[in-house]
Design an enzyme around this catalytic site. Sequence first.
Site, short mmCIF file in Angstrom:
data_model
loop_
_atom_site.label_atom_id
_atom_site.label_comp_id
_atom_site.label_asym_id
_atom_site.label_seq_id
_atom_site.Cartn_x
_atom_site.Cartn_y
_atom_site.Cartn_z
N ASP A 1 0.82 -1.22 0.00
CA ASP A 1 0.00 0.00 0.00
C ASP A 1 0.85 1.27 0.00
O ASP A 1 2.07 1.21 0.19
CB ASP A 1 -0.99 0.00 1.19
CG ASP A 1 -0.39 -0.63 2.44
OD1 ASP A 1 0.84 -0.51 2.63
OD2 ASP A 1 -1.13 -1.23 3.23
N ASN B 1 -7.42 -2.68 14.23
CA ASN B 1 -8.82 -2.96 13.88
C ASN B 1 -8.94 -4.22 13.01
O ASN B 1 -10.00 -4.49 12.47
CB ASN B 1 -9.43 -1.76 13.15
CG ASN B 1 -8.69 -1.44 11.86
OD1 ASN B 1 -7.76 -2.16 11.48
ND2 ASN B 1 -9.08 -0.39 11.19
N GLU C 1 -9.94 -2.45 5.08
CA GLU C 1 -10.45 -2.07 6.40
C GLU C 1 -11.71 -2.86 6.75
O GLU C 1 -12.38 -3.39 5.85
CB GLU C 1 -10.78 -0.56 6.39
CG GLU C 1 -9.60 0.35 6.06
CD GLU C 1 -8.62 0.52 7.23
OE1 GLU C 1 -8.56 -0.36 8.11
OE2 GLU C 1 -7.90 1.54 7.24
C1 F6R Z 1 1.42 -1.52 6.03
C2 F6R Z 1 0.14 -2.21 6.11
C3 F6R Z 1 -0.64 -2.23 7.38
C4 F6R Z 1 0.20 -2.60 8.61
C5 F6R Z 1 -0.64 -2.60 9.88
C6 F6R Z 1 0.20 -2.86 11.12
O1 F6R Z 1 1.99 -1.66 4.75
O2 F6R Z 1 -0.29 -2.74 5.13
O3 F6R Z 1 -1.72 -3.13 7.24
O4 F6R Z 1 0.78 -3.86 8.41
O5 F6R Z 1 -1.31 -1.39 10.03
O6 F6R Z 1 1.08 -1.79 11.32
P1 F6R Z 1 2.18 -1.80 12.47
O7 F6R Z 1 3.18 -2.83 12.10
O8 F6R Z 1 2.76 -0.42 12.43
O9 F6R Z 1 1.47 -2.12 13.75
#
Ligand code: F6R
Length: 266
Positions: A83, A154, A161
Amino acid sequence: MTPAGRVLERAGMRVLVSPDHVSTSRLAAQRLSDRINAAVAERGRAVIGLATGSTPEKIYAQFVEWHRECRLSFRDVTSYNLDEYYPISPLDPRSYRSYMHRNLFFHVDIAPDRAHVFDGTVPEKFAPAHAAEFERWIAADGGLDVQLLGIGRNGHIAFNEPSDISDAEALRLPARLVELHPVTRATASADFGGLDRVIPRALTLGTAAILAARSIVIVATGFSKADVVARALEGPMTAKLPASLLQSVADNVTWVLDEAAASGLG
Ligand code: F6R
């Protein structure tokens, strides 16, 4: 497997539990590099899906260390990131392109033209076409040998999402431009210097491409992930918690957790 680790199974998925963030990152790095080396040995190249965020930082640091020791090469690797914020310049330090440059690409021998991150500068009317072409590139490269994932508080994977769509629809979401969930925006607010400054949209790979990966390594560390990890592994499969959709491809999925993130498991 680290000597102190445990191996569990939930909903048909393998779950490896290591003592702490450092040992968890090392274990995840080992599984990913095994996949890279196996794919390169089998067909001369590996195609990998990469994540950003705080969880993978130590994994990438381990890759860099192994690369410096000549134990891991990215010469035959093509990568696709999950992303990117939208709109954002790749030069913006908060962009995922600059995150990847800082944490991995700059330090290893991956070819710059094979390290793909969504382009956060495409004009909005071309964003759907860009998202679709990203998926076509992955397919043209033969699909993902291994996908690295983190999990949002979440339950999001990439920026898919939580939503109320049907489970069938949730399993085949395409790459697309999305609105970030309030929890995702709140989590990002520290990086952006305030909630009202968080870029509220992103380009993301969809569940369809993620779930099609030949193997998936999902990593979570810390108590803040314990509840969502337990629900993804032990609760029903639902679009309201996108990480639970991994249960649909259980045989291909390995969760790598530290004891804190595993502490909610029954
Ligand atoms: C990032 C992504 C997100 C993260 C998720 C966890 O490329 O796709 O889905 O993997 O938000 O983020 P952290 O590791 O910062 O807790």
